[in-house]
Design an enzyme around this catalytic site. Structure first.
Site, mmCIF file in Angstrom:
data_model
loop_
_atom_site.group_PDB
_atom_site.id
_atom_site.type_symbol
_atom_site.label_atom_id
_atom_site.label_comp_id
_atom_site.label_asym_id
_atom_site.label_seq_id
_atom_site.Cartn_x
_atom_site.Cartn_y
_atom_site.Cartn_z
ATOM 1 N N HIS A 15 -5.673 13.874 -9.290
ATOM 2 C CA HIS A 15 -5.915 12.191 -9.778
ATOM 3 C C HIS A 15 -5.006 11.910 -10.803
ATOM 4 O O HIS A 15 -4.542 10.917 -10.861
ATOM 5 C CB HIS A 15 -7.308 11.963 -10.091
ATOM 6 C CG HIS A 15 -8.129 11.985 -8.664
ATOM 7 N ND1 HIS A 15 -8.223 10.870 -7.868
ATOM 8 C CD2 HIS A 15 -8.958 12.810 -8.090
ATOM 9 C CE1 HIS A 15 -8.919 11.083 -6.700
ATOM 10 N NE2 HIS A 15 -9.305 12.402 -6.781
ATOM 11 N N GLU A 27 -4.701 2.405 -4.394
ATOM 12 C CA GLU A 27 -3.303 2.208 -4.236
ATOM 13 C C GLU A 27 -2.713 0.844 -3.397
ATOM 14 O O GLU A 27 -1.611 0.868 -3.181
ATOM 15 C CB GLU A 27 -2.695 3.459 -3.410
ATOM 16 C CG GLU A 27 -3.010 3.251 -1.979
ATOM 17 C CD GLU A 27 -4.491 3.742 -1.581
ATOM 18 O OE1 GLU A 27 -4.770 4.120 -0.427
ATOM 19 O OE2 GLU A 27 -5.444 3.727 -2.375
ATOM 20 N N ASN A 29 -3.298 12.402 -4.002
ATOM 21 C CA ASN A 29 -4.369 12.835 -4.851
ATOM 22 C C ASN A 29 -5.018 14.153 -4.395
ATOM 23 O O ASN A 29 -5.320 15.054 -5.514
ATOM 24 C CB ASN A 29 -5.530 11.728 -4.729
ATOM 25 C CG ASN A 29 -5.184 10.310 -5.627
ATOM 26 O OD1 ASN A 29 -4.564 10.844 -6.525
ATOM 27 N ND2 ASN A 29 -5.880 9.353 -5.106
ATOM 28 N N ARG A 71 14.363 -5.496 -0.596
ATOM 29 C CA ARG A 71 14.772 -4.746 -1.734
ATOM 30 C C ARG A 71 13.752 -3.887 -2.517
ATOM 31 O O ARG A 71 14.025 -2.629 -2.893
ATOM 32 C CB ARG A 71 15.168 -5.810 -2.846
ATOM 33 C CG ARG A 71 15.892 -5.230 -4.040
ATOM 34 C CD ARG A 71 16.645 -6.302 -4.660
ATOM 35 N NE ARG A 71 15.939 -7.286 -5.106
ATOM 36 C CZ ARG A 71 15.904 -8.725 -4.904
ATOM 37 N NH1 ARG A 71 16.840 -9.073 -3.909
ATOM 38 N NH2 ARG A 71 14.897 -9.688 -5.476
ATOM 39 N N ASP A 131 0.809 -1.118 0.101
ATOM 40 C CA ASP A 131 -0.161 0.124 0.033
ATOM 41 C C ASP A 131 0.961 1.215 0.015
ATOM 42 O O ASP A 131 1.842 1.332 0.831
ATOM 43 C CB ASP A 131 -0.951 -0.066 1.081
ATOM 44 C CG ASP A 131 -2.095 1.210 0.992
ATOM 45 O OD1 ASP A 131 -3.203 0.760 0.679
ATOM 46 O OD2 ASP A 131 -1.840 2.312 1.518
ATOM 47 N N ILE A 132 0.569 2.145 -1.009
ATOM 48 C CA ILE A 132 1.353 3.499 -1.007
ATOM 49 C C ILE A 132 1.100 4.184 0.206
ATOM 50 O O ILE A 132 -0.082 4.628 0.397
ATOM 51 C CB ILE A 132 1.381 4.116 -2.338
ATOM 52 C CG1 ILE A 132 1.575 3.388 -3.562
ATOM 53 C CG2 ILE A 132 1.587 5.569 -2.530
ATOM 54 C CD1 ILE A 132 1.357 3.844 -4.888
ATOM 55 N N ASP A 163 -2.697 8.639 -10.651
ATOM 56 C CA ASP A 163 -2.548 7.709 -11.538
ATOM 57 C C ASP A 163 -0.991 7.540 -12.047
ATOM 58 O O ASP A 163 -0.586 6.372 -12.232
ATOM 59 C CB ASP A 163 -3.348 7.976 -12.898
ATOM 60 C CG ASP A 163 -4.907 7.843 -12.614
ATOM 61 O OD1 ASP A 163 -5.169 7.265 -11.345
ATOM 62 O OD2 ASP A 163 -5.910 8.146 -13.155
#
Length: 338
Positions: free
Chosen positions: A211, A241, A206, A261, A198-199, A215
């Site tokens: 948006h 995300e 956003n 990594r 998850d970012i 994207d």
């Protein structure tokens, strides 16, 4: 004779169009082509059919998909390696006779963007123009099917596998693990893990940049995933995300190295107009006789722990339980945080 060929070909096509996994599709294609050529050729002709992928064209490293796994890319003749490299670069069919007697034809398989992604190599003692037409038509049918399959199973923005395809793919992994666990004589065992990525603070991206930029971050994130992980790793965009990866490791300890990594790569990457972005991940071991929803719940719980404990980190659900940082309620499959 013609009815036998037609029946065999149609049987293979039925089997092929019921498959969705790319590796299995290529195995079925090699078998279909082999049978087609064998039935149309003289009894003493022993054709060979292989599919090559390019890991490094300049270094001429070509992993192979063949009916027999005895052939290895390290043992490929230099003439074949050179022609494979030329075929990948040109995207055009090539033919040559390495010893003046046996004909080798190379046919590129292309992506929906018409870029060569694999080469079908067919070696036969017979040069039959009608057979070449049949082979080209069969390969075009295969490409059309894989393009449709790709569109149906891929996320439009990122090109990763989509949520709809997840259940089918994970069911195959679970079936494989279950079958392998029953074969006690196996000397090589692989461990599988499911990870959810998850970012971090993506809503802020956003809200601040819009948006369209959001994207672009998702697209770049997915590209970094495909660059970092192996072709055999299954990568999904699960929604928003959130991304999922299914990884096969020779050693259980490998997964920590693999995920770390990727975490470092993301944190060091400079996203246009935004700068630095980080991501968190939660992951769990995949065991036999599991159900996908429980796997997702466990990985999501580990992800939630990572988000609430600093972000930009990877958390292993099973280790969190062992360390007493989470307590699993086995009756309700709920988890409490300490």
């Amino acid at each position: 004779m013609h009815s036998t060929i037609l029946h065999t070909l149609l049987s293979h096509l039925v089997e092929l169009t019921s498959e969705r996994d790319q590796i299995e599709l290529e195995k079925l294609l090699t078998q279909t082509l082999f049978d087609l050529i064998s039935l149309e050729s003289r009894d003493h002709d022993q054709p060979s059919v292989s599919i090559y992928h390019a890991v490094d064209i300049e270094k001429q490293i070509f992993p192979i998909v063949a009916l027999s796994q005895e052939a290895e890319e390290a043992n490929l003749p230099s003439s074949l390696k050179n022609n494979l490299a030329n075929c990948f670069k040109s995207g055009e069919c090539l033919s040559y006779t390495p010893n003046g007697k046996v004909f080798t034809h190379l046919y590129p398989l292309k992506s929906a963007a018409h870029q060569p992604i694999a080469i079908v190599a067919i070696t036969s003692e017979i040069e039959d123009p009608q057979q070449q037409i049949s082979i080209r038509m069969l390969l075009q049918m295969f490409q059309n099917f894989t393009w449709l399959n790709h569109d149906n199973e891929r996320d439009t923005l990122t090109g990763l596998l989509n949520r709809k395809s997840f259940e089918q793919r994970i069911s195959k992994v679970l079936a494989h693990i279950s079958n392998t666990s029953k074969r006690k004589d196996d000397t090589i065992c692989h461990t599988y893990f499911l990870a959810i990525f998850d970012i971090d603070h993506f809503k802020h991206v956003n809200d601040t940049f819009g948006h369209l930029i959001g994207d672009e971050v998702l697209l770049l994130f997915s590209q970094l995933m495909t660059q970092t992980f192996r072709d055999t790793d299954m990568l999904f965009r699960f929604g928003g995300e959130e991304f999922i990866g299914v990884f096969q490791c020779t050693l259980a300890s490998d997964i920590e190295t693999v995920l770390e990594r990727f975490r470092v790569k993301i944190s060091n990457f400079k996203f246009p107009q935004i700068g630095k972005v980080t991501a968190s991940a939660g992951y769990t071991l995949i065991s036999a006789d599991e159900i996908s929803s429980k796997l997702i719940d466990r990985a999501d719980t580990a992800l939630y722990f990572a988000k609430n404990n600093g972000r930009n980190r990877n958390c292993y659900y099973d280790q969190l339980i062992t360390d007493g940082l989470l307590q699993e309620n086995t009756k309700e499959s709920d988890v409490e945080f300490f």
